[in-house]
Design a protein around this motif. Structure first.
Motif, short mmCIF file in Angstrom:
data_model
loop_
_atom_site.label_atom_id
_atom_site.label_comp_id
_atom_site.label_asym_id
_atom_site.label_seq_id
_atom_site.Cartn_x
_atom_site.Cartn_y
_atom_site.Cartn_z
N ASP A 1 3.78 0.60 2.61
CA ASP A 1 2.98 -0.03 4.65
C ASP A 1 3.37 -2.01 3.26
O ASP A 1 1.89 -1.75 2.54
N ARG A 2 3.78 -2.33 3.84
CA ARG A 2 4.29 -3.86 3.22
C ARG A 2 4.08 -5.23 3.99
O ARG A 2 3.94 -4.63 4.83
N ASP A 3 2.80 -6.00 3.69
CA ASP A 3 3.02 -7.03 3.87
C ASP A 3 3.48 -8.14 2.92
O ASP A 3 3.04 -8.11 1.77
N LEU A 4 4.29 -9.05 3.54
CA LEU A 4 4.73 -10.21 2.75
C LEU A 4 4.76 -10.96 3.30
O LEU A 4 4.96 -11.36 4.11
N SER A 5 4.49 -12.30 2.43
CA SER A 5 4.24 -13.48 2.90
C SER A 5 4.86 -14.37 2.20
O SER A 5 5.43 -14.11 1.22
N ASN A 23 0.71 -0.95 0.21
CA ASN A 23 -0.35 -0.02 0.31
C ASN A 23 1.30 1.04 -0.12
O ASN A 23 1.66 1.57 1.09
N LEU A 24 0.74 2.37 -1.16
CA LEU A 24 1.57 3.45 -0.98
C LEU A 24 1.00 4.62 -0.99
O LEU A 24 -0.15 4.91 -1.31
N ARG A 25 1.97 5.39 -0.80
CA ARG A 25 1.25 7.08 -0.26
C ARG A 25 2.03 7.82 -0.66
O ARG A 25 3.44 7.82 -0.86
N TYR A 26 1.38 9.07 -2.07
CA TYR A 26 2.43 9.86 -2.30
C TYR A 26 1.79 11.34 -2.41
O TYR A 26 0.41 11.17 -3.30
N HIS A 27 2.65 12.01 -1.88
CA HIS A 27 1.59 13.64 -2.42
C HIS A 27 0.44 13.40 -1.74
O HIS A 27 -0.79 13.42 -2.25
N GLY A 28 -0.18 12.58 -0.47
CA GLY A 28 -1.35 12.56 -0.50
C GLY A 28 -2.73 11.29 -1.40
O GLY A 28 -2.83 10.65 -1.44
#
Length: 503
Positions: A489-493, A82-87
């Motif tokens: 925000d990374r979920d690694l499985s 999940n990525l956030r960049y400039h809002g």
């Protein structure tokens, strides 16, 4: 489009390097990899044996085996970002299947009248880190990429950035790389690409201003990395009487890392001034290869019938690193005039050395006969000890100082358990890894959970495991503090299946 690249070999003195704190962390970190039994217990094997991946936690583990074995693992790795960049927010997902682990241990029994009652030889390949990552994100920013070029250019004489009558883009870009370094090349791209302009038309001018108007910018950042950090361990271990196991690993390491990034921006509202730049596309390629060496010393002691104690020293890894880069810059003016600054040059940097920090691990395990066990590991790694060499280089001196101020001691804790019901085994685990950065917004603490099953068919064991972990980190475009970061925000499985055969 096929391109013919010229080679720019950077062999002169000066700031010829492009390494960063991001590189220090990337090549020092390790992930949870190994057999399904090892993954199912979250890698808490420092005081245990009986598993090929336990060798990576404690080299004394191989002497715990009663018989020779061979093992192979397949792994499915899944990432959800999940990525956030400039809002703005976006989502990226990737899946891959690869060889997780392969190895074997040969056990030799000693004479009954000797104190060294058994010794073992082992060979194990394991992935230390997987570098595969791919996402595209975007948002509306009030900050232009021009800040990056201004930061690099201010202080550099205009005379260095201007073409002579008999020069082209490739010639001067190559000359700057060979004689001055990375910052001068960035300033050159920005100046020739009409992103920045000199305050005065004077060869001695060292101050610049932007050709990009203030306002808002629709920015997009493309990020793609591939490669891995792998380790091949040559192991020897012995059992002293019936209570002490001692072991040594000699580890050969290799790094393959390829990175492509492109940051693009379009001014949301510009004038019709032909001297104003309204769109920028800036691409960078990096290729890194390295080989290294490390060693591990380990011991496991029986403290009674039900308690095992372990200790492992992991030496620094000493790498020889090789890097090459290429770049391009494309811009459009407000009236649509197109400019391409594509030197078609591969910058080949001087070979350098890189040293990871050492790690100390203490372990304890409680055994409940043949019914099961609980095991825990505590590791300490001081990431502030990362070193780029040669230390005599002024850029590396500055970078090492920044690493010691930015990175810190990071403890890691693992706990795992196994319960056996005849031939069937149930496993679970938890791990915690503290952030290696003083500012935990750069990389957060990691929490991971695991579970697994195993079945013993006699001379053959089949094991499966599932592990998931989560962390947050910031990725800065162009490794620049003047540009806003991408928050990830990374979920690694991973799902791992292992086949172990007794020999």
């Amino acid at each position: 489009m096929n391109k013919i690249f010229l080679i720019c070999l950077l062999v002169f003195t000066g700031n010829l390097w492009s390494q960063s704190i991001d590189d220090a962390y990337r090549y020092s970190r390790s992930e949870l990899n190994g057999t399904a039994r090892y993954i199912g217990m979250s890698g808490a094997f420092g005081a245990l044996g009986g598993d090929i991946s336990a060798i990576s936690s404690n080299p004394a583990s191989s002497a715990v085996f009663l018989n020779s074995i061979a093992t192979i693992s397949l792994k499915s790795r899944n990432t959800d970002d999940n990525l956030r960049y400039h809002g703005s927010t976006s989502y990226s997902k990737s899946d891959e299947i690869d060889l997780g682990n392969v190895g074997g241990v040969f056990v030799f029994q000693g004479s009954s009248d000797k104190k060294l009652s058994k010794f073992s030889l082992g060979l194990n390949f394991n992935t230390t880190s997987n570098f595969d990552n791919n996402f595209v994100t975007g948002g509306i920013s009030r900050q232009s990429v021009d800040a990056y070029f201004l930061q690099k250019a201010n202080g550099i004489p205009l005379d260095q950035l201007q073409l002579r009558d008999d020069e082209n883009i490739a010639d001067l870009y190559s000359f700057l790389g060979e004689n001055f370094g990375f910052d001068e090349q960035q300033a050159f791209l920005g100046y020739q690409g009409y992103v920045i302009e000199a305050n005065q038309d004077d060869p001695n001018n060292t101050e610049y201003f932007s050709l990009v108007e203030d306002g808002t910018f629709d920015q997009q950042y493309r990020y793609n990395t591939t490669g891995l950090n792998g380790k091949l361990s040559f192991n020897i271990a012995t059992q002293y009487e019936d209570w002490l196991y001692l072991g040594l690993n000699l580890n050969s390491h290799f790094i393959n890392y390829d990175k492509f990034t492109e940051i693009s921006e379009l001014h949301s509202n510009t004038s019709n001034d032909p001297n104003v730049t309204s769109r920028i596309d800036f691409g960078n390629n990096l290729r890194t290869n390295g080989d290294g060496f490390s060693f591990q010393l380990g011991a496991i002691a029986k403290a009674g019938d039900h308690v095992r104690l372990g200790y492992t020293y992991q030496s620094p890894t000493w790498f020889n690193m090789f890097e090459e880069t290429s770049q391009y810059l494309e811009t459009y003016s407000s009236t649509g005039e197109f400019v391409s600054v594509s030197p078609n040059i591969i910058n080949v940097y001087p070979e350098y050395n890189f040293q990871t920090p050492s790690t100390h691990t203490g372990s304890v395990a409680f055994l409940f006969g043949k019914n099961g066990l609980i095991s825990g590991d505590l590791s300490l790694t001081d990431y502030g000890d990362v070193q780029f060499k040669p230390k005599s280089d002024l850029f590396f001196q500055s970078l090492n100082d920044a690493i010691s101020e930015t990175m810190k001691m990071a403890p890691a804790f693992k706990v795992g358990g196994e319960y056996r019901l005849k031939a069937l085994s149930f496993r679970a685990g938890y791990r915690y890894e503290a952030s290696p950065f003083e500012n935990e917004e750069i990389r957060s603490n990691l929490n991971g959970y695991s579970a697994g099953l195993g079945y013993n068919f006699g001379s053959v064991n089949l094991d499966i495991a599932y592990e998931t972990s989560n962390y947050e980190e910031q990725i800065r475009p162009l490794n620049s503090v003047v540009l806003n970061p991408v928050s990830l925000d990374r979920d690694l499985s991973q799902f791992v299946a292992t086949l172990t055969i007794g020999l």
